[in-house]
Motif scaffolding. Structure first.
Motif, PDB file in Angstrom:
ATOM      1  N   ASP A 142      25.822  49.338  95.524  1.00 42.79           N
ATOM      2  CA  ASP A 142      27.200  49.718  95.187  1.00 42.79           C
ATOM      3  C   ASP A 142      28.057  48.502  94.827  1.00 42.79           C
ATOM      4  N   SER A 196      31.028  44.819  97.731  1.00 49.49           N
ATOM      5  CA  SER A 196      30.136  45.963  97.897  1.00 49.49           C
ATOM      6  C   SER A 196      30.507  46.804  99.112  1.00 49.49           C
ATOM      7  N   MET A 205      27.752  46.355  87.711  1.00 48.24           N
ATOM      8  CA  MET A 205      27.315  47.496  86.906  1.00 48.24           C
ATOM      9  C   MET A 205      28.054  47.507  85.568  1.00 48.24           C
ATOM     10  N   GLU A 206      29.360  47.295  85.616  1.00 49.16           N
ATOM     11  CA  GLU A 206      30.158  47.276  84.386  1.00 49.16           C
ATOM     12  C   GLU A 206      29.761  46.101  83.493  1.00 49.16           C
ATOM     13  N   SER A 213      22.653  47.023  91.526  1.00 52.58           N
ATOM     14  CA  SER A 213      24.089  47.321  91.509  1.00 52.58           C
ATOM     15  C   SER A 213      24.345  48.755  91.932  1.00 52.58           C
ATOM     16  N   ASP A 214      23.440  49.644  91.541  1.00 49.89           N
ATOM     17  CA  ASP A 214      23.574  51.048  91.916  1.00 49.89           C
ATOM     18  C   ASP A 214      23.243  51.251  93.391  1.00 49.89           C
ATOM     19  N   PRO A 224      30.197  47.748  91.766  1.00 46.80           N
ATOM     20  CA  PRO A 224      30.717  48.279  90.493  1.00 46.80           C
ATOM     21  C   PRO A 224      30.947  47.218  89.421  1.00 46.80           C
TER      22      PRO A 224
END
Length: 400
Positions: free
Chosen positions: A257, A196, A262-263, A253-254, A259
């Motif tokens: 940060d 992150s 999130m994916e 996750s947003d 990623p």
């Protein structure tokens, strides 16, 4: 050490004593009481509170629970006017390479509170001895309640999932303290910084928070229990995404940060697209900029009826004009595809009306089409009924 407890309530009749192994497997699925992570430390520890009416208890009843990767089975059975209990540990594993050393303490809570001195007895479970029996734990004549405190001292031959207690510091591993809803959460600086950019800046930049012993994470949208689950995806716990956590995992996750998580959430949502509300998926895609998810939702809409159904969802009103425009454009595409398909089908029908040996008729049709398209005079021609009759009377010359 913090204890976890679960109550087994057995007020319904259960399979008879002649229950087969296959039937027990079926019962296992129906009566499973769930799973939860073990407490942290060298031992695994849990308390099972058992409450039941012995008069309604069948000849045999199974209750199941998992602790880490170890499966425990609690088998209650009638013995004259008493109720007995057999505790099975990993009994389906016939390998002789595993062992589980535990300490067990039993306490009667009802009908007469009986609190003996805390006396734990040690037991060893293995392939030769996967069961411990407690023959007379309660009477069938009264409502009974008691507790079993189980401490797993050591395990060999069974791979255990890693566990971390984020409520306690761990030297060289959990070296930073976050405050979430006033509760301390210990994390590893370098570990979080690897996944992150947010935490990398928080722990290793020139921000003021870097020097604080306890770093507050503010915001009403950050909940302590949810954040602990979020952390379980950043450590090797093999945590699973499901409908109960995907929304807040996307949110964290947003915000922080991450990623890769999130994916991972986006792929899970795509895999569940048929079962989830498409309007809700479109809303999540919009909020967290998940273009792959939005495109998948749009392309999965095959008819205008599906789009109209989506527009009646409660989440549709929260969509932005941009997302609604994307849905409108998708509807136009569907209508164009339907129109083109119908045109091709009509053309095939027209061609099928001409037989192979009716060359004059095909030539006549070609002449008519050429005139209709304005071939030779630079524009579309209008035919009157008289011109059509004259054309029908024209003699078509076929040149061999």
């Amino acid at each position: 050490m913090e204890n976890k407890s679960e109550t087994l309530r057995l007020f319904q009749s259960t399979p008879s004593k002649e229950t087969t192994e296959v039937e027990e497997d079926a019962s296992e699925t129906q009566t499973s009481i769930g799973t939860w992570p073990p407490t942290v430390g060298s031992d695994m520890e849990f308390i099972v509170n058992c409450a039941f009416d012995g008069s309604s208890l069948g000849n045999k009843s199974f209750q199941y629970l998992w602790r880490n990767t170890i499966k425990w089975q609690f088998e209650f059975y009638k013995n004259s006017h008493n109720v007995g209990l057999r505790i099975h540990c990993n009994r389906r594993n016939k390998s002789r390479l595993w062992k589980c050393h535990v300490s067990i303490h039993r306490q009667i809570l009802c009908p007469t509170p009986f609190r003996p001195p805390v006396d734990y007895k040690n037991y060893t479970f293995d392939a030769d001895h996967p069961t411990e029996e407690f023959p007379n734990i309660a009477s069938t004549l009264v409502l009974s309640e008691f507790a079993f405190h189980v401490i797993v001292k050591s395990v060999s031959g069974i791979p255990l999932k890693p566990t971390i207690d984020f409520s306690k510091p761990m030297e060289n591993v959990l070296d930073a303290c976050l405050l979430i809803e006033g509760k301390k959460v210990y994390v590893g600086k370098s570990h979080l910084a690897m996944f992150s950019p947010f935490f990398r800046s928080l722990f290793f930049s020139e921000f003021l928070e870097r020097s604080l012993e306890e770093i507050p994470i503010t915001g009403e949208d950050v909940k302590h229990e949810e954040f602990i689950q979020f952390l379980s995806f950043l450590y090797p716990f093999n945590a699973s995404i499901d409908s109960s956590n995907v929304d807040f995992l996307l949110k964290y996750s947003d915000r922080f940060d991450v990623p890769f998580l999130m994916e991972k959430c986006e792929k899970w949502l795509i895999s569940r697209e048929e079962e989830e509300d498409k309007a809700h998926l479109m809303l999540l895609a919009e909020r967290f900029h998940l273009s792959t998810l939005q495109n998948h939702c749009l392309m999965s809409l095959k008819t205008s009826d599906e789009i109209q159904k989506l527009s009646k969802s409660k989440d549709y009103v929260e969509l932005s004009d941009s997302s609604k425009t994307a849905l409108f454009n998708r509807m136009l595409e569907i209508m164009n595809e339907m129109s083109n398909t119908e045109a091709r089908e009509r053309e095939k029908d027209e061609e099928s009306t001409y037989s192979e040996d009716s060359e004059p008729q095909r030539l006549k049709s070609s002449v008519w089409r050429a005139r209709w398209l304005g071939v030779g005079n630079g524009g579309i021609s209008d035919f009157s009924d008289e011109e059509e009759e004259e054309e029908e009377n024209d003699e078509v010359i076929v040149v061999d």
